[in-house]
Design an enzyme around this catalytic site. Structure first.
Site, mmCIF file in Angstrom:
data_model
loop_
_atom_site.group_PDB
_atom_site.id
_atom_site.type_symbol
_atom_site.label_atom_id
_atom_site.label_comp_id
_atom_site.label_asym_id
_atom_site.label_seq_id
_atom_site.Cartn_x
_atom_site.Cartn_y
_atom_site.Cartn_z
ATOM 1 N N LYS A 1 49.385 61.841 64.952
ATOM 2 C CA LYS A 1 48.132 61.707 64.181
ATOM 3 C C LYS A 1 48.220 62.519 62.892
ATOM 4 O O LYS A 1 47.844 62.059 61.816
ATOM 5 C CB LYS A 1 46.927 62.156 65.026
ATOM 6 C CG LYS A 1 46.552 61.142 66.106
ATOM 7 C CD LYS A 1 45.538 61.681 67.111
ATOM 8 C CE LYS A 1 45.350 60.679 68.247
ATOM 9 N NZ LYS A 1 44.591 61.199 69.401
ATOM 10 N N GLN B 1 41.885 66.481 71.531
ATOM 11 C CA GLN B 1 42.696 65.613 72.379
ATOM 12 C C GLN B 1 42.293 65.802 73.840
ATOM 13 O O GLN B 1 42.139 66.922 74.326
ATOM 14 C CB GLN B 1 44.186 65.959 72.176
ATOM 15 C CG GLN B 1 45.163 65.000 72.823
ATOM 16 C CD GLN B 1 45.183 63.607 72.195
ATOM 17 O OE1 GLN B 1 44.753 63.411 71.050
ATOM 18 N NE2 GLN B 1 45.662 62.630 72.927
ATOM 19 N N ASP C 1 36.534 60.229 66.716
ATOM 20 C CA ASP C 1 36.866 59.481 67.928
ATOM 21 C C ASP C 1 35.689 58.616 68.385
ATOM 22 O O ASP C 1 35.870 57.678 69.154
ATOM 23 C CB ASP C 1 37.149 60.474 69.081
ATOM 24 C CG ASP C 1 38.624 60.684 69.332
ATOM 25 O OD1 ASP C 1 39.405 59.751 69.095
ATOM 26 O OD2 ASP C 1 38.976 61.792 69.788
HETATM 27 N N1 GUN Z 1 43.691 60.949 74.668
HETATM 28 C C1 GUN Z 1 44.145 59.688 74.833
HETATM 29 N N2 GUN Z 1 43.621 58.864 73.901
HETATM 30 C C2 GUN Z 1 42.826 59.632 73.131
HETATM 31 C C3 GUN Z 1 42.021 59.369 71.981
HETATM 32 O O1 GUN Z 1 41.916 58.230 71.496
HETATM 33 N N3 GUN Z 1 41.375 60.433 71.468
HETATM 34 C C4 GUN Z 1 41.456 61.677 72.004
HETATM 35 N N4 GUN Z 1 40.748 62.653 71.442
HETATM 36 N N5 GUN Z 1 42.184 61.961 73.053
HETATM 37 C C5 GUN Z 1 42.881 60.934 73.600
#
Ligand code: GUN
Length: 282
Positions: free
Chosen positions: A53, A97, A120
């Site tokens: 990311k 995350q 998110d």
């Molecule tokens: N863990 C797995 N997929 C995601 C996501 O799209 N966002 C976040 N914050 N954690 C994740």
């Protein structure tokens, strides 16, 4: 018949090129969109996701940092960290995350992220705003799936769509977006009766379960569009829910794993971060 491959990498690259131009315009006005990611603990998969990311954000001209906290971090300490980021005008998007270590209540954390920085779209306020049809941040994987479907040569209006899996991150929000696009959506899950009958009549199948082998050729209608959101590691290989080789013989279009939905999810994190930076200027 051999299905059209919905190349997520290519779709994502084109989308990111447009985002990069918009980032450049914003930077010319003195604003550098920033994505700050919090990672708690040392889970290998999570580490690689957050690094990806950050790298992707930087590649399109954004600034990005990772705050890496120890596995033993307390809930209070994490909430304080989020509070600091909420108050920092240079931070536009905050992403924590998940999953989090067991001493931390995930809901409390998601509720702490300022809704206007919640790229998110996991804060319950933003989830509510999505269902109320007002300005929000739409979760990234559902948004990515809708972008992929734009490239599948299918008009969703009135089509039968099956979504398998009812998670808050994927299944439920994508069912909402598909309904908004005027599809007739059936949300299937582990307690659904006669799932096969629903799948066999569906024009589009979105599978978001994490169960390799779940969607086979015999439940797919000729010409159906297949979106595989599964990402399970099997023998060190990322594997979707769909038996790709045989389903591609009957489907009209299909996403591979890897290289399908995944690149679009990250793209939509960037999309939402840019949106947050723009909204902050208003
Ligand atoms: N863990 C797995 N997929 C995601 C996501 O799209 N966002 C976040 N914050 N954690 C994740």
């Amino acid at each position: 018949m051999s299905a059209k491959v919905l190349d997520g990498k290519k779709i994502a690259a084109d989308y990111r090129a447009n985002l990069a131009q918009e980032v450049e315009q914003l930077k010319a006005q003195g604003v550098t969109p920033n994505l700050t990611v919090i990672l708690v603990g040392n889970d290998g998969a999570s580490q690689s996701y957050v690094n990806n990311k950050k790298k992707s954000a930087e590649k399109i001209g954004m600034s990005s940092s990772i705050i890496h906290l120890d596995e033993s971090t307390t809930e209070v300490a994490l909430l304080e960290e989020i509070d600091k980021l909420n108050k920092d005008d240079d931070v536009h998007g905050i992403l924590v995350q998940v999953p989090l270590p067991k001493q931390i209540d995930e809901t409390k954390v998601l509720e702490k992220i300022a809704p206007e920085k919640d790229v998110d779209g996991f804060n319950p306020i933003n989830i509510g705003r999505l269902y109320a049809g007002v300005e929000t941040y739409i979760p990234c994987t559902p948004l990515g799936i809708m972008e992929i479907l734009k490239h599948a040569d299918i008009d969703l209006e009135g089509k039968d769509v099956a979504v398998i899996g009812r998670s808050h991150i994927v299944g439920q929000p994508v069912a909402k977006l598909l309904t908004d696009a005027n599809a007739t959506v059936t949300l299937l899950h582990s307690r659904s009766k006669d799932m096969d009958a629903v799948l066999k009549r569906s024009d589009v199948i979105v599978s978001a379960v994490g169960k390799p082998g779940l969607v086979t050729k015999d439940v797919v209608k000729e010409g159906a569009v297949i979106v595989d959101v599964g990402n399970t590691v099997v023998d060190g290989k990322l594997t979707g829910d769909v038996v790709y080789d045989e389903v591609s013989e009957v489907a009209g279009a299909i996403t591979p794993v890897p290289g399908g939905v995944g690149p679009l999810t990250i793209t939509m994190v960037l999309n939402n971060t840019l949106l947050a930076a723009k909204r902050a200027q208003k």
